[in-house]
Design an enzyme around this catalytic site. Sequence first.
Site, PDB file in Angstrom:
ATOM      1  N   ASP A   1     -45.996  30.079  26.377  1.00 50.45           N
ATOM      2  CA  ASP A   1     -44.928  30.758  26.526  1.00 50.45           C
ATOM      3  C   ASP A   1     -43.788  29.963  26.486  1.00 50.45           C
ATOM      4  OD1 ASP A   1     -46.150  28.062  28.472  1.00 50.45           O
ATOM      5  OD2 ASP A   1     -44.813  28.812  29.312  1.00 50.45           O
ATOM      6  N   ASN A   2     -44.259  29.250  25.545  1.00 50.48           N
ATOM      7  CA  ASN A   2     -42.322  28.589  25.175  1.00 50.48           C
ATOM      8  C   ASN A   2     -42.225  28.543  23.972  1.00 50.48           C
ATOM      9  OD1 ASN A   2     -41.886  27.846  28.251  1.00 50.48           O
ATOM     10  ND2 ASN A   2     -42.447  25.880  27.652  1.00 50.48           N
TER      11      ASN A   2
ATOM     12  N   GLY B   1     -45.210  33.923  34.244  1.00 51.84           N
ATOM     13  CA  GLY B   1     -44.124  34.600  33.757  1.00 51.84           C
ATOM     14  C   GLY B   1     -42.458  34.003  34.590  1.00 51.84           C
TER      15      GLY B   1
ATOM     16  N   GLY C   1     -40.408  33.310  36.261  1.00 52.79           N
ATOM     17  CA  GLY C   1     -40.085  32.718  37.839  1.00 52.79           C
ATOM     18  C   GLY C   1     -39.399  32.337  38.413  1.00 52.79           C
TER      19      GLY C   1
ATOM     20  N   LYS D   1     -31.047  32.490  34.703  1.00 51.43           N
ATOM     21  CA  LYS D   1     -32.185  31.200  34.761  1.00 51.43           C
ATOM     22  C   LYS D   1     -31.637  30.167  36.164  1.00 51.43           C
ATOM     23  CE  LYS D   1     -34.631  27.628  32.652  1.00 51.43           C
ATOM     24  NZ  LYS D   1     -35.626  26.752  31.275  1.00 51.43           N
TER      25      LYS D   1
ATOM     26  N   ARG E   1     -28.144  33.091  29.885  1.00 50.51           N
ATOM     27  CA  ARG E   1     -28.525  32.866  27.949  1.00 50.51           C
ATOM     28  C   ARG E   1     -28.499  33.760  27.905  1.00 50.51           C
ATOM     29  NH1 ARG E   1     -34.111  29.362  29.506  1.00 50.51           N
ATOM     30  NH2 ARG E   1     -35.037  31.476  29.737  1.00 50.51           N
TER      31      ARG E   1
HETATM   32  P1  AMP Z   1     -41.713  25.667  31.926  1.00 52.51           P
HETATM   33  O1  AMP Z   1     -42.444  24.184  31.535  1.00 52.51           O
HETATM   34  O2  AMP Z   1     -40.030  25.080  32.503  1.00 52.51           O
HETATM   35  O3  AMP Z   1     -41.512  26.822  30.446  1.00 52.51           O
HETATM   36  O4  AMP Z   1     -42.380  26.388  32.597  1.00 52.51           O
HETATM   37  C1  AMP Z   1     -43.656  27.507  32.540  1.00 52.51           C
HETATM   38  C2  AMP Z   1     -43.345  28.602  34.372  1.00 52.51           C
HETATM   39  O5  AMP Z   1     -43.264  27.423  35.137  1.00 52.51           O
HETATM   40  C3  AMP Z   1     -43.066  29.176  33.775  1.00 52.51           C
HETATM   41  O6  AMP Z   1     -43.401  30.475  34.583  1.00 52.51           O
HETATM   42  C4  AMP Z   1     -41.540  29.198  34.817  1.00 52.51           C
HETATM   43  O7  AMP Z   1     -40.662  30.346  35.036  1.00 52.51           O
HETATM   44  C5  AMP Z   1     -41.794  28.740  35.709  1.00 52.51           C
HETATM   45  N1  AMP Z   1     -41.402  27.683  36.322  1.00 52.51           N
HETATM   46  C6  AMP Z   1     -40.646  26.514  36.177  1.00 52.51           C
HETATM   47  N2  AMP Z   1     -40.184  25.940  37.309  1.00 52.51           N
HETATM   48  C7  AMP Z   1     -39.884  27.028  38.094  1.00 52.51           C
HETATM   49  C8  AMP Z   1     -39.216  27.112  39.207  1.00 52.51           C
HETATM   50  N3  AMP Z   1     -37.805  25.917  39.501  1.00 52.51           N
HETATM   51  N4  AMP Z   1     -39.588  27.858  40.375  1.00 52.51           N
HETATM   52  C9  AMP Z   1     -40.135  29.019  40.108  1.00 52.51           C
HETATM   53  N5  AMP Z   1     -41.021  28.936  38.786  1.00 52.51           N
HETATM   54  C10 AMP Z   1     -40.907  27.507  37.425  1.00 52.51           C
HETATM   55 MG    MG Z   2     -40.517  27.955  29.713  1.00 53.55          MG
END
Ligand code: AMP
Ligand code: MG
Length: 511
Positions: A270-271, A107, A109, A129, A192
């Site tokens: 998820d990306n 989700g 985050g 973001k 974004r």
């Molecule tokens: P990512 O690898 O950046 O695509 O992130 C994978 C998941 O981790 C997604 O659900 C992001 O929203 C969450 N996420 C990454 N960094 C953070 C953070 N600093 N705080 C909260 N959620 C995070």
């Molecule tokens: Mg992501």
Amino acid sequence: MPATERTATVPAAVSDSLKPFGPLRLINRFATLGTEFFTRLPPQPLPAPYLVGFSADAARLLGWSPDAARDPEFLATFAGNTPLAGGDPLASVYSGHQFGVWAGQLGDGRALLLGESDGPGGRWEIQLKGGGLTPYSRMGDGRAVLRSSIREFLGSEAMFHLGVPTTRALCVVGSDAPVRRETIETAAVVTRLSPSFIRFGHFEHFWAGDKYEALRQLADFTIDHHYPHCRDAANANPYLALLSAVCDATAELVAHWQAVGFCHGVMNTDNMSILGLTIDYGPFGFLDGFNAHHICNHSDTQGRYAYQAQPNVAYWNLFCLAQALLPLFGEGEAAIEQAKSVLPVFTTRFAEEIDLRMRAKLGLRESHADDEALINHLFKLMHEGRVDFTHFFRTLATLRIDNPDADAPLRDMFIDRPGFDAWAVDYRARLRHEASTDAKRAIAMRLVNPKYILRNHLAEIAIRRANEKDFSEVETLLKVLSHPYDEQPEFERYAELPPDWAAQLEVSCSS
Ligand code: AMP
Ligand code: MG
């Protein structure tokens, strides 16, 4: 859908009526889906914000003039400190496969959808973001650090100007608020813009939870707002048509990536954007010396997302999407057969797109049976010699068909110079075969082979200066990267090969 529609620029008439920063006409169609899809919450205030970077090009999409960022309310809004009038901020829920493994619920985050503009510049979802904790933050702090925010800002705008489908970035706002990563860093927020931030993982979420009505609702929403042609009478099942359209868009996207030497770094499901946009710029990178197995993400120890693996990974991700959509295709085996019949759209379309782009990089107008061998031979030589991807293709435009003696700038890039000479003989024969002329070919090649890309060391210099509160390099880089295919004599140094210290740079998932 052609890439131009997904990354549409503003019509000229709109540019003439740009306004200073002010309220937008906002809607939020995603919010109409219902609370199963998201949690409403405001951004967490960012103390003492300052502007780090601003894209006047992206501001134009919202109808704002280039001086919009001078308005103090602009800063307060995109720091998350003042609500965007009429907005309905929310964090959405999704799941996904990370590094090939089901990761369960993820989700937004640290991302918040503020609302959706509905003005003359079109409909753009506006997302912060790094805007603070959400119910989906898990172990994270909801924040993003300055370095990764600058990279996302510059990366997405650079990709747009390269002509690659991507989400856009309006601005980066920084703060001295400390954020703990491997060391203590400072916080930043990137704003974004995208027609939609829906990911493959949104569909996987409802499939994994056996929530098939929500799954259908999400698919209907995506079709109605982004792929309306899937409801054409010719399509017996609009959801199969949706899968086909996403295969098509993703094929086009990844062919673009391969052609400009872009490595995403974290192609988790998820990306992956449902619109086939480049999304979630983390440990991404552009190739310097060509290495087919280049891994840009230091956290990717197995090389799952290496340059050459990207097309197969995209297919694997589409397979996950197809699996998530199965309940909408029909019952049991029949549904699986339907999905299997559609997935090859990716393979076919990717082959077409990569062929088109690689031939264009070589300045070939026609398609010939031997082209694949010619291209593969070149990449083998480039790989062996770690020849700079961008520099080589840009310089290849200077090749003269009737003058091999002038090949030195090209052949000197290779370790195996006789190997290059042998390839150049075949290449010249191929050019003669289609009666290619040097001058015309050079013009066409410079339109597809960029001179300026966001090399890691360029981003790094801008980040180091920004850490000292000097944001001028972010601005200069954005300016240079806004015209990647043009000669810009005053910025020649931005096209130079990376310095030795660049080899030590490591970019990881930590952001
Ligand atoms: P990512 O690898 O950046 O695509 O992130 C994978 C998941 O981790 C997604 O659900 C992001 O929203 C969450 N996420 C990454 N960094 C953070 C953070 N600093 N705080 C909260 N959620 C995070
Ligand atoms: Mg992501």
